[in-house]
Design a protein around this motif. Structure first.
Motif, PDB file in Angstrom:
ATOM      1  N   LYS A  82      39.728  32.837  44.434  1.00  0.00           N
ATOM      2  CA  LYS A  82      39.328  34.200  44.612  1.00  0.00           C
ATOM      3  C   LYS A  82      40.075  34.911  45.903  1.00  0.00           C
ATOM      4  N   LYS A  83      39.789  33.943  47.344  1.00  0.00           N
ATOM      5  CA  LYS A  83      40.568  34.118  48.820  1.00  0.00           C
ATOM      6  C   LYS A  83      41.667  34.160  48.330  1.00  0.00           C
ATOM      7  N   HIS A  84      41.785  33.766  47.458  1.00  0.00           N
ATOM      8  CA  HIS A  84      43.977  33.282  47.599  1.00  0.00           C
ATOM      9  C   HIS A  84      44.986  34.365  46.577  1.00  0.00           C
ATOM     10  N   LYS A  85      43.871  35.716  46.038  1.00  0.00           N
ATOM     11  CA  LYS A  85      44.136  36.218  45.478  1.00  0.00           C
ATOM     12  C   LYS A  85      44.242  35.981  44.144  1.00  0.00           C
ATOM     13  N   VAL A  86      43.933  34.851  43.314  1.00  0.00           N
ATOM     14  CA  VAL A  86      44.068  34.922  41.604  1.00  0.00           C
ATOM     15  C   VAL A  86      42.436  35.586  41.687  1.00  0.00           C
ATOM     16  N   ASP A  87      43.221  36.173  40.452  1.00  0.00           N
ATOM     17  CA  ASP A  87      42.367  37.305  39.120  1.00  0.00           C
ATOM     18  C   ASP A  87      41.038  37.000  38.279  1.00  0.00           C
TER      19      ASP A  87
END
Length: 247
Positions: A82-87
């Motif tokens: 989530k921190k690295h923008k994975v939905d």
């Protein structure tokens, strides 16, 4: 009676003549002159997304203990994703297993413990976040498997259609060359059959020196290197077989 016979004879002769004329007309029609050629088209494109799997497996005296250890690591992984923008919609569980582990020694079976493992499949649409994610996971979580990394592109369909246009053009140019040698011209395509279509990874790009990152924690400390993940070039290729009429 003779009159009727004469009429029948005349009609029979006319029918024979008509049939003969029809046969003559058919025999005078010639099949069109055609040429069959193949064409190929290839389009190269850069990856803009990455897919991979992460597995967590823990063993303990009881299933509950193993499950708690696995759940803890998986929660850490999900937080980093989530921190690295994975939905959330791009993360799916592909396996969740509970097993009893045994060890064999000289033909004797000994219970090692209870194991629990979970595997998630991830699609990362911001490819620039992949290397930082790998660094984060590698530095913060131990005892996991990170595998099946494959690079992809959201533009594959567009690239495939462009490759088809190139394949047609390639076949048409071949037909023109042959027609010119025969003193003819290419008229129109009679049949078009698409052959082999593929989307693949081509040659890898080099990791250039200016792309490498070296971080010093403090003066005199050992250098640490960030994850380098050359994506390579993707290719969309199409083969086509076309029959053209010549005139």
């Amino acid at each position: 009676m003779r009159k009727h016979f004469g009429i029948i004879l005349i009609l029979s002769v006319l029918l024979v003549l008509l049939a003969s004329c029809a046969t003559t007309d058919k025999s005078t029609k010639t099949d069109p002159t055609v040429i069959s050629v193949s064409g190929s088209g290839v389009v190269y494109l850069e990856a803009d997304m990455v897919k991979f799997s992460i597995n967590v497996s823990e063993t303990a005296d009881t299933t509950g203990e193993a499950q708690q250890k696995t759940n803890k690591k998986m929660a850490q992984i999900l937080d980093l994703l989530k921190k690295h923008k994975v939905d959330d919609n791009d993360i799916s569980t592909t396996a969740l297993n509970f097993n009893t582990e045994y060890n064999w020694d000289n033909g004797k079976q000994t219970k090692v413990g209870e194991s629990v493992s979970q595997t998630v499949y991830v699609t990362m649409k911001d490819i620039n976040e992949f290397s930082p994610l790998a660094d984060d996971i590698g530095s913060k979580i131990s005892g996991i498997s990170f595998y099946n990394v494959s690079f992809d592109s959201t533009q594959k369909v567009v690239a495939g259609n462009t490759a088809r246009e190139l394949a047609y053009k390639n076949a048409y140019e071949k037909a023109q060359l042959y027609a010119k040698q025969a003193g003819l011209e290419v008229s129109r395509p009679i049949s078009i059959n698409e052959g082999y279509t593929s989307y693949a990874t081509a040659n890898y790009k080099r990791a250039y020196a200016e792309d490498s990152m070296v971080v010093m924690a403090a003066e005199g400390a050992a250098a640490t290197y960030s994850t380098q993940a050359p994506t390579g070039l993707l290719s969309a290729s199409v083969d086509v077989n076309i029959t053209f009429e010549l005139k």
